[in-house]
Design an enzyme around this catalytic site. Structure first.
Site, PDB file in Angstrom:
ATOM      1  N   ASN A 159       0.842  -1.209   0.000  1.00  0.00           N
ATOM      2  CA  ASN A 159       0.000   0.000   0.000  1.00  0.00           C
ATOM      3  C   ASN A 159       0.877   1.259   0.000  1.00  0.00           C
ATOM      4  OD1 ASN A 159      -2.618   1.137  -0.049  1.00  0.00           O
ATOM      5  ND2 ASN A 159      -2.460   1.656   2.125  1.00  0.00           N
ATOM      6  N   SER A 199      -5.549   2.015  17.397  1.00  0.00           N
ATOM      7  CA  SER A 199      -6.531   2.895  16.742  1.00  0.00           C
ATOM      8  C   SER A 199      -7.702   3.210  17.655  1.00  0.00           C
ATOM      9  CB  SER A 199      -7.058   2.186  15.492  1.00  0.00           C
ATOM     10  OG  SER A 199      -8.139   2.899  14.963  1.00  0.00           O
ATOM     11  N   ALA A 200      -8.245   4.402  17.476  1.00  0.00           N
ATOM     12  CA  ALA A 200      -9.461   4.788  18.195  1.00  0.00           C
ATOM     13  C   ALA A 200     -10.651   3.952  17.747  1.00  0.00           C
ATOM     14  CB  ALA A 200      -9.751   6.258  17.951  1.00  0.00           C
ATOM     15  N   TYR A 204     -11.400  -5.114  11.303  1.00  0.00           N
ATOM     16  CA  TYR A 204     -10.186  -4.303  11.476  1.00  0.00           C
ATOM     17  C   TYR A 204      -9.989  -3.982  12.959  1.00  0.00           C
ATOM     18  CZ  TYR A 204      -7.405   0.004  11.629  1.00  0.00           C
ATOM     19  OH  TYR A 204      -6.477   0.963  11.952  1.00  0.00           O
ATOM     20  N   LYS A 263      -7.022  -5.186  15.780  1.00  0.00           N
ATOM     21  CA  LYS A 263      -6.199  -4.275  16.590  1.00  0.00           C
ATOM     22  C   LYS A 263      -6.386  -4.580  18.083  1.00  0.00           C
ATOM     23  CE  LYS A 263      -4.208  -1.584  13.533  1.00  0.00           C
ATOM     24  NZ  LYS A 263      -2.765  -1.509  13.377  1.00  0.00           N
ATOM     25  N   TYR A 311      -4.444   6.027  17.683  1.00  0.00           N
ATOM     26  CA  TYR A 311      -4.582   7.250  16.873  1.00  0.00           C
ATOM     27  C   TYR A 311      -6.054   7.573  16.668  1.00  0.00           C
ATOM     28  CZ  TYR A 311      -0.167   5.223  15.001  1.00  0.00           C
ATOM     29  OH  TYR A 311       1.051   4.624  14.815  1.00  0.00           O
ATOM     30  N   PHE A 312      -6.365   8.850  16.652  1.00  0.00           N
ATOM     31  CA  PHE A 312      -7.701   9.282  16.235  1.00  0.00           C
ATOM     32  C   PHE A 312      -7.674   9.445  14.697  1.00  0.00           C
ATOM     33  CE2 PHE A 312     -10.593   9.322  19.824  1.00  0.00           C
ATOM     34  CZ  PHE A 312      -9.740   8.699  20.712  1.00  0.00           C
ATOM     35  N   ASN A 321     -11.539   7.530   3.073  1.00  0.00           N
ATOM     36  CA  ASN A 321     -11.570   8.506   4.169  1.00  0.00           C
ATOM     37  C   ASN A 321     -11.839   9.913   3.667  1.00  0.00           C
ATOM     38  OD1 ASN A 321      -9.083   6.405   5.180  1.00  0.00           O
ATOM     39  ND2 ASN A 321     -10.874   6.679   6.452  1.00  0.00           N
TER      40      ASN A 321
HETATM   41  P1  NAD Z   1      -0.480   2.785   5.204  1.00  0.00           P
HETATM   42  O1  NAD Z   1      -1.251   1.725   4.491  1.00  0.00           O
HETATM   43  O2  NAD Z   1      -0.180   4.045   4.484  1.00  0.00           O
HETATM   44  O3  NAD Z   1       0.890   2.178   5.755  1.00  0.00           O
HETATM   45  C1  NAD Z   1       1.018   0.825   6.122  1.00  0.00           C
HETATM   46  C2  NAD Z   1       2.288   0.293   5.472  1.00  0.00           C
HETATM   47  O4  NAD Z   1       2.424  -1.096   5.819  1.00  0.00           O
HETATM   48  C3  NAD Z   1       2.274   0.379   3.954  1.00  0.00           C
HETATM   49  O5  NAD Z   1       3.486   0.958   3.500  1.00  0.00           O
HETATM   50  C4  NAD Z   1       2.150  -1.081   3.496  1.00  0.00           C
HETATM   51  O6  NAD Z   1       2.771  -1.301   2.244  1.00  0.00           O
HETATM   52  C5  NAD Z   1       2.823  -1.799   4.644  1.00  0.00           C
HETATM   53  N1  NAD Z   1       2.383  -3.198   4.811  1.00  0.00           N
HETATM   54  C6  NAD Z   1       1.122  -3.679   4.771  1.00  0.00           C
HETATM   55  N2  NAD Z   1       1.125  -5.003   4.971  1.00  0.00           N
HETATM   56  C7  NAD Z   1       2.424  -5.371   5.140  1.00  0.00           C
HETATM   57  C8  NAD Z   1       3.079  -6.614   5.379  1.00  0.00           C
HETATM   58  N3  NAD Z   1       2.375  -7.761   5.466  1.00  0.00           N
HETATM   59  N4  NAD Z   1       4.418  -6.628   5.515  1.00  0.00           N
HETATM   60  C9  NAD Z   1       5.127  -5.481   5.408  1.00  0.00           C
HETATM   61  N5  NAD Z   1       4.568  -4.274   5.174  1.00  0.00           N
HETATM   62  C10 NAD Z   1       3.229  -4.226   5.045  1.00  0.00           C
HETATM   63  O7  NAD Z   1      -1.278   3.091   6.555  1.00  0.00           O
HETATM   64  P2  NAD Z   1      -1.055   4.246   7.626  1.00  0.00           P
HETATM   65  O8  NAD Z   1      -2.216   5.161   7.549  1.00  0.00           O
HETATM   66  O9  NAD Z   1       0.313   4.773   7.544  1.00  0.00           O
HETATM   67  O10 NAD Z   1      -1.241   3.390   8.960  1.00  0.00           O
HETATM   68  C11 NAD Z   1      -0.143   2.855   9.681  1.00  0.00           C
HETATM   69  C12 NAD Z   1      -0.681   2.058  10.862  1.00  0.00           C
HETATM   70  O11 NAD Z   1      -1.520   2.896  11.656  1.00  0.00           O
HETATM   71  C13 NAD Z   1      -1.541   0.863  10.450  1.00  0.00           C
HETATM   72  O12 NAD Z   1      -1.235  -0.206  11.319  1.00  0.00           O
HETATM   73  C14 NAD Z   1      -2.962   1.359  10.693  1.00  0.00           C
HETATM   74  O13 NAD Z   1      -3.843   0.316  11.013  1.00  0.00           O
HETATM   75  C15 NAD Z   1      -2.772   2.289  11.884  1.00  0.00           C
HETATM   76  N6  NAD Z   1      -3.805   3.338  11.966  1.00  0.00           N
HETATM   77  C16 NAD Z   1      -4.027   4.152  10.891  1.00  0.00           C
HETATM   78  C17 NAD Z   1      -5.038   5.122  10.964  1.00  0.00           C
HETATM   79  C18 NAD Z   1      -5.339   6.011   9.778  1.00  0.00           C
HETATM   80  O14 NAD Z   1      -6.459   6.558   9.714  1.00  0.00           O
HETATM   81  N7  NAD Z   1      -4.418   6.231   8.846  1.00  0.00           N
HETATM   82  C19 NAD Z   1      -5.792   5.277  12.136  1.00  0.00           C
HETATM   83  C20 NAD Z   1      -5.498   4.445  13.222  1.00  0.00           C
HETATM   84  C21 NAD Z   1      -4.504   3.472  13.131  1.00  0.00           C
HETATM   85  N1  UFG Z   2     -17.031  10.982   5.425  1.00  0.00           N
HETATM   86  C1  UFG Z   2     -17.842  11.585   4.476  1.00  0.00           C
HETATM   87  N2  UFG Z   2     -17.569  11.360   3.156  1.00  0.00           N
HETATM   88  C2  UFG Z   2     -16.525  10.581   2.741  1.00  0.00           C
HETATM   89  C3  UFG Z   2     -15.711   9.977   3.721  1.00  0.00           C
HETATM   90  C4  UFG Z   2     -15.992  10.192   5.055  1.00  0.00           C
HETATM   91  O1  UFG Z   2     -18.792  12.277   4.820  1.00  0.00           O
HETATM   92  O2  UFG Z   2     -16.352  10.401   1.524  1.00  0.00           O
HETATM   93  C5  UFG Z   2     -17.319  11.242   6.848  1.00  0.00           C
HETATM   94  C6  UFG Z   2     -17.579   9.978   7.640  1.00  0.00           C
HETATM   95  O3  UFG Z   2     -18.946   9.624   7.582  1.00  0.00           O
HETATM   96  C7  UFG Z   2     -17.124  10.412   9.036  1.00  0.00           C
HETATM   97  C8  UFG Z   2     -15.988  11.406   8.769  1.00  0.00           C
HETATM   98  O4  UFG Z   2     -16.154  11.820   7.410  1.00  0.00           O
HETATM   99  O5  UFG Z   2     -18.153  11.110   9.644  1.00  0.00           O
HETATM  100  C9  UFG Z   2     -14.613  10.787   8.923  1.00  0.00           C
HETATM  101  O6  UFG Z   2     -14.578   9.594   8.174  1.00  0.00           O
HETATM  102  P1  UFG Z   2     -13.206   8.844   7.799  1.00  0.00           P
HETATM  103  O7  UFG Z   2     -13.571   7.681   6.941  1.00  0.00           O
HETATM  104  O8  UFG Z   2     -12.233   9.821   7.292  1.00  0.00           O
HETATM  105  O9  UFG Z   2     -12.665   8.382   9.222  1.00  0.00           O
HETATM  106  P2  UFG Z   2     -13.356   7.478  10.348  1.00  0.00           P
HETATM  107  O10 UFG Z   2     -13.612   8.363  11.518  1.00  0.00           O
HETATM  108  O11 UFG Z   2     -14.479   6.708   9.831  1.00  0.00           O
HETATM  109  O12 UFG Z   2     -12.211   6.403  10.662  1.00  0.00           O
HETATM  110  C10 UFG Z   2     -10.830   6.684  10.627  1.00  0.00           C
HETATM  111  C11 UFG Z   2     -10.101   5.476  10.042  1.00  0.00           C
HETATM  112  C12 UFG Z   2     -10.216   4.321  10.974  1.00  0.00           C
HETATM  113  C13 UFG Z   2      -9.716   4.715  12.332  1.00  0.00           C
HETATM  114  C14 UFG Z   2     -10.496   5.891  12.826  1.00  0.00           C
HETATM  115  C15 UFG Z   2      -9.982   6.319  14.151  1.00  0.00           C
HETATM  116  O13 UFG Z   2     -10.646   5.128   8.784  1.00  0.00           O
HETATM  117  O14 UFG Z   2      -9.415   3.267  10.505  1.00  0.00           O
HETATM  118  O15 UFG Z   2     -10.372   6.958  11.900  1.00  0.00           O
HETATM  119  O16 UFG Z   2      -8.622   6.415  14.117  1.00  0.00           O
HETATM  120  F1  UFG Z   2      -9.884   3.705  13.175  1.00  0.00           F
END
Ligand code: NAD
Ligand code: UFG
Length: 354
Positions: free
Chosen positions: A36, A137-138, A161, A165, A190-191, A212
């Site tokens: 990714n 994650s939150a 998911y 976690k 994380y939020f 998102n």
């Molecule tokens: P991301 O997808 O951009 O980064 C994840 C990375 O892990 C990518 O570079 C992907 O290639 C790599 N990866 C996936 N599977 C793998 C595997 N099997 N072996 C080695 N590498 C692998 O995601 P991000 O937003 O940077 O998130 C990082 C972490 O934070 C994740 O664990 C995610 O669940 C957690 N998190 C993200 C959010 C968010 O909204 N972005 C919120 C809460 C928690």
């Molecule tokens: N939303 C829209 N339109 C879109 C996408 C989202 O209106 O096209 C709204 C959603 O309904 C929500 C808000 O924007 O009300 C935020 O949505 P996101 O999908 O950006 O984020 P979430 O709060 O649903 O969840 C994210 C990550 C989760 C993580 C969580 C808390 O996707 O993985 O934040 O960290 F767990």
């Protein structure tokens, strides 16, 4: 200075954290399967940290590999030790994060997120590395009973998911409670991570249609998509749209540095902390802030609610301030300014020459 293994370091949060850690003087070994992400992100990280090609070979080493490959992980730790540069600590970002995909492919999510973490912990244990920062994650809080949400709130995830976690957090608690506990662990919940490095050189570059809000609305502003769908205008909030706690990815990156410093300075412990701003913003507030920052209009339609959304999710960030001395420094306008700097300079993400 420490030698750190960064799993998933090419991803959105990992790449920004790498910049902060390199600037703090640490040496990094990034392990990513690029499922990714792209290695180009790490080239830009190297440039941002002002590493020349020689120092880059030492300070930012990159390996393509899968965290579920136990033999590969063992070899990685062994090689580091045999070269006289053993891994001191791990920051574990690698994983899958799309809620909808996790509902469709639960086995895959449990495999990468739980089995992958278990393999990593096995390798760490076998090679005497017991310091870990884990991306939680939150999403664990599901539909929260009250906001702001403290870390003591019930863990009640509502999708595969979130379940995966929660399972890793449970495994880490079991490790910390084990008789021979040597572990120093931080679970960072994380939020909503958004925004980009202020240089506009690195940022979020999701594959396909973004799930998102923030990447979707950025792509609308830059003209890649026609309009945003706002999911629900009838939520019990001031303007009827959902409220979230959006955290600038650079604040989040600095939170990792603070957590690592805390773990390395103290005896064995398990820290479980929210990383959020404590401030809520509605979907429409984010849209309007982004319009101000970009000078572009973001057309949107109010549509039905999305399944699985909670009305309001906001962190209580007091414990992170108390334990790490960390709190967010950047607000929603900073988030939108930096997010737009990235999106406008790279309309097609890392496919742009940047
Ligand atoms: P991301 O997808 O951009 O980064 C994840 C990375 O892990 C990518 O570079 C992907 O290639 C790599 N990866 C996936 N599977 C793998 C595997 N099997 N072996 C080695 N590498 C692998 O995601 P991000 O937003 O940077 O998130 C990082 C972490 O934070 C994740 O664990 C995610 O669940 C957690 N998190 C993200 C959010 C968010 O909204 N972005 C919120 C809460 C928690
Ligand atoms: N939303 C829209 N339109 C879109 C996408 C989202 O209106 O096209 C709204 C959603 O309904 C929500 C808000 O924007 O009300 C935020 O949505 P996101 O999908 O950006 O984020 P979430 O709060 O649903 O969840 C994210 C990550 C989760 C993580 C969580 C808390 O996707 O993985 O934040 O960290 F767990």
């Amino acid at each position: 200075m420490a030698r750190l293994l960064i799993t998933g370091g090419a991803g959105f949060i990992g790449s920004h954290t790498c910049v902060v850690l390199l600037q703090a003087g640490h040496n990094l070994l990034v392990l990513d399967d690029f499922s990714n992400s792209t290695p180009l992100a790490l080239k830009r990280v190297s440039a941002l940290a002002q590493l020349d090609s020689q120092s880059s070979q030492v300070r930012l080493q990159v390996r393509r590999g899968d965290i579920r490959d136990q033999a590969y992980l063992d070899a990685l730790f062994s090689k580091a030790a045999s070269e006289g540069a053993p891994i001191d600590a791990v920051i574990h970002f690698a994983g899958l994060k799309a809620v909808g995909e996790s509902v469709r492919e639960p086995l895959h999510y449990w495999d990468v997120n739980l089995t992958g973490s278990r393999c990593l912990l096995d390798a760490m244990n076998a090679h005497g590395c017991h310091t870990l920062v884990f991306s939680s994650s939150a999403t664990l809080y599901g539909y929260p009973e009250r906001v702001p949400i403290p870390e003591t709130a019930p863990i009640q995830p509502i999708n595969p998911y979130g379940h995966s976690k929660a399972a890793v957090e449970q495994l880490l608690q079991d490790l910390a409670a084990s008789a021979a506990n040597q572990w120093r662990i931080a679970c960072l919940r994380y939020f909503n991570p958004v925004g980009a490095h202020p240089s506009g050189k690195i940022g979020e570059d999701p594959l396909g249609t973004p799930n998102n809000l923030f990447p979707f609305l950025s792509q609308v502003a830059v003209g890649r998509r026609e309009s945003l769908q706002v999911f629900g205008g009838d939520w019990p909030t001031s303007d009827g749209t959902c409220i979230r706690d959006y955290i600038h990815v650079m604040d989040l990156a600095e939170g990792h540095q603070a957590a690592l410093d805390c773990l390395l300075a103290e005896p064995t412990q398990l820290l479980t902390l929210n990383l959020g701003s404590g401030q809520g913003a509605s979907v429409l507030e984010v849209v309007h802030a982004f319009e101000r920052a970009s000078g572009r209009q973001v057309p949107y339609d109010l549509v039905a609610r999305r399944d699985g959304d909670a009305a309001i999710t906001v962190a209580d960030p007091a414990l992170a301030l108390q334990r790490l001395g960390w709190q967010t420094q950047r607000d929603l306008d900073d988030i939108c300014r930096d997010g737009w700097a990235w999106q406008s300079a790279n309309p097609a993400g890392y496919n742009d020459p940047g």
